[in-house]
Design a protein around this motif. Structure first.
Motif, short mmCIF file in Angstrom:
data_model
loop_
_atom_site.label_atom_id
_atom_site.label_comp_id
_atom_site.label_asym_id
_atom_site.label_seq_id
_atom_site.Cartn_x
_atom_site.Cartn_y
_atom_site.Cartn_z
N ASP A 66 0.84 -1.20 0.00
CA ASP A 66 0.00 0.00 0.00
C ASP A 66 0.88 1.25 0.00
OD1 ASP A 66 -2.69 -1.42 0.60
OD2 ASP A 66 -1.34 -2.16 2.15
N VAL A 67 0.22 2.38 -0.23
CA VAL A 67 0.95 3.65 -0.19
C VAL A 67 1.41 3.92 1.23
CG1 VAL A 67 -0.34 4.58 -2.15
CG2 VAL A 67 -1.17 4.97 0.19
N THR A 94 -0.46 3.89 4.98
CA THR A 94 -1.77 3.25 4.96
C THR A 94 -1.93 2.45 6.25
OG1 THR A 94 -1.73 3.06 2.56
CG2 THR A 94 -3.23 1.59 3.73
N ALA A 95 -3.12 2.51 6.82
CA ALA A 95 -3.36 1.79 8.07
C ALA A 95 -3.19 0.28 7.86
CB ALA A 95 -4.76 2.09 8.58
N ASP A 107 -4.04 -3.49 8.08
CA ASP A 107 -5.36 -4.13 7.97
C ASP A 107 -5.71 -4.87 9.26
OD1 ASP A 107 -7.67 -5.39 7.23
OD2 ASP A 107 -6.87 -6.29 5.41
N TYR A 119 4.23 0.58 10.79
CA TYR A 119 3.57 1.31 9.71
C TYR A 119 4.03 0.76 8.38
CZ TYR A 119 8.04 3.82 9.23
OH TYR A 119 9.37 4.14 9.04
N ILE A 120 3.30 1.10 7.32
CA ILE A 120 3.66 0.69 5.96
C ILE A 120 4.44 1.84 5.31
CG2 ILE A 120 2.72 0.13 3.68
CD1 ILE A 120 0.42 -1.28 5.17
N GLY A 124 5.45 2.46 2.16
CA GLY A 124 5.24 2.88 0.78
C GLY A 124 6.22 2.28 -0.20
#
Length: 546
Positions: free
Chosen positions: A91-92, A95-96, A98, A143-144, A146
């Motif tokens: 994800d960008v 992004t939260a 999942d 966190y993601i 990107g």
């Protein structure tokens, strides 16, 4: 390697998940029960068909989830692995995470290992400590980024270390297959950090740890603490009811990277090939596991918990039994990067061909030489991975064991060995017989024998005393002794009409006779309950006990 679980935290999350699932199923049943079509056979069948079709569709969607993210089949040797669960983290940025797939442990308390961190969920997660981040930024503990990665990092907030432990408990459970994550861990040259990728049995809320089973796919800590692997390797271990924190270490369970490679400078694949009665751990190459554990590695009384479902965990611990002192850590720590987490299902592996092994003829209790063994070479399809072998026998008071020529585990055979085809040797252990002669089991003999012996002793004593007395006294003593002997003899001969003495007791060892030893083979695509009846192949060995 050690207990990393808080009973209170897990029990609360699992209970809510179970209630939710049961509630949904109950509502579905009520909906069907209230339908006006229930009483019409045709419509009832239609509803049942749609229900079953929906269940099958759910499985297809799981694979489609992977396909939609560009994840295709994976091949190891001649085995095709189809992806079923894919978390790619593509994800960008920011992004939260999942939360329909991942839940989070929260809080501190040491987690059974004297760890110092407080675990945080995403901002606003129920149960978060007041020091946990309130907004989604790169200062979060997870966190993601990107760039295709999940980032987990430890941060010191006013003297309190914050980190993340995420899991699929209550959301995604797994049973068998190939579970793999592509990971780059932070530098563990110096002590302070303890990253891990692992699993726990879903029944942990009912049977507790370690009975539920724990499988550590990847676990790294500093060499300064109990000879940890540091940046140069990985340790995999399974934990069971009896092995507890030490785990099953019956064969090499430490992986070392080749010179020039490290776990903190590049992504590496850490995984397990999980099948009935066997787990195979690998780094980067699933065809070359470095640690294989089987149900036969367990001691008497232990339980194999890995023929049931489990859930996955990712965490970065700070300090603790294996983490060591965090006093030298900079904040934030180097990141724990996760490129993906996947589960694959194996295509059916060709069944092993087991030739007729040589029969075994042995004298009960004889364990010397090779008379109590049978050796054969199984026919395995090249590239089909490893096969687990076990045995059983119907001979009373006997047991059997299997040993193979495989260098990693004595209970498996490699379908693609580097040298000669690997062999299987079956050893039978019987119990010797010892039978007393009938005379010694006659009840009259057992009753009167002590009396007769006592009378003989009296006679001997009387004789010795008589030697020191006058002749007349000597005659009296000898007469008394003779009368005692005659009385004893008469008593032991009484009961002429009594029934004959019973036969001697039965064998207390393995009775002579013809029996069978059965060898069972389980491939890495076996997804059964692990019982002998569900083995992929079996062969009988004639056993004769003399």
């Amino acid at each position: 390697m050690k207990y990393r679980y808080s009973t209170q935290e897990y029990r609360g999350v699992e209970t809510r998940a179970i209630v939710l699932l049961l509630g949904e199923r109950k509502m579905s049943m009520i909906s069907l029960g209230n339908s006006r079509f229930v009483f019409r056979g045709g419509f009832l069948l239609a509803v049942l068909f749609l229900f079953l079709a929906g269940a099958g569709q759910a499985n297809a969607q799981a694979s489609a989830q992977c396909t939609n993210q560009g994840v295709g089949n994976s091949t190891s040797g001649s085995v095709t692995w189809t992806p079923q669960f894919c978390q790619e983290f593509n994800d960008v940025a920011l992004t939260a995470i999942d939360t329909t797939v991942w839940s989070f442990d929260v809080g501190g308390g040491g987690w059974g290992n004297n760890e110092v961190e407080v675990y945080c969920g995403p901002p606003g997660y129920v149960g978060n400590d007041s020091k946990c981040p309130n907004s989604l930024t790169t200062s979060n503990n997870a966190y993601i980024d990107g760039g295709g990665n999940l980032v987990i990092q430890a941060i010191n907030n006013g003297g309190t270390w914050l980190s993340t432990r995420m899991k699929t408990q209550g959301l995604e459970n797994f049973t068998y297959g190939r579970i793999e994550a592509n990971i780059q861990v932070p530098d563990t040259t110096n002590q302070g950090l303890w990253p891990a990728f692992w699993s726990l049995g879903t029944n942990i809320t009912t049977v507790g740890w370690p009975t539920c089973g724990e499988d550590d796919f990847m676990e790294v800590w500093s060499p300064q603490v109990l000879n940890g692997p540091g940046t140069g390797g990985n340790i995999s271990t399974i934990h069971t009811k009896s092995t507890d924190g030490a785990g099953v270490q019956t064969n090499k369970h430490t992986f070392k990277f080749p010179t020039g490679m490290a776990n903190n400078t590049a992504l590496h694949k850490y995984g397990v090939i999980w099948s009935a009665n066997m787990v195979q751990h690998y780094v980067d190459d699933p065809t070359h596991p470095f640690y294989i554990a089987t149900i036969s590695d367990l001691g008497a009384g232990d339980l194999w918990p890995f023929n049931a479902s489990s859930f996955i965990l990712l965490n970065l611990a700070v300090g603790g039994t294996l983490g060591g002192s965090p006093s030298g850590l900079a904040s934030p720590t180097q990141p724990y990067l996760v490129d993906y987490v996947r589960q694959y299902k194996a295509s059916a592996v060709p069944r092993p061909v087991l030739p007729a092994p040589p029969p075994i003829t042995v004298k009960a209790g004889d364990s010397g030489g090779v008379a109590n063994t049978s050796k054969f070479t199984p026919g395995l399809t090249s590239g089909a991975g490893f096969v687990f072998f076990s045995c059983s026998t119907n001979a009373p008071k006997s047991s059997c064991s299997v040993s193979t020529s495989d260098p990693i585990s004595p209970f498996v055979a490699n379908s693609s060995p580097s040298g000669a085809a690997e062999t299987v040797t079956v050893t039978v252990t019987t119990t010797a017989n010892s039978i007393l002669p009938p005379f010694f089991v006659n009840p009259r003999v057992r009753f009167w024998a002590p009396i007769v012996l006592a009378q003989l002793m009296v006679s001997v004593v009387a004789f010795l005393l008589a030697l020191r007395t006058q002749r007349r006294a000597w005659c009296h003593l000898c007469g008394m002794a003779a009368i005692l002997i005659l009385v004893s003899g008469a008593l032991t001969s009484c009961g002429g009409n009594s029934p004959p003495p019973p036969p001697p007791p039965g064998n207390n060892g393995t009775p002579p006779g013809s029996y069978t030893v059965t060898v069972y083979a389980f491939t890495e695509s076996n997804t059964s309950d692990g019982s002998n009846a569900n083995a992929d192949a079996n062969v009988a060995i004639p056993l004769t006990v003399n």
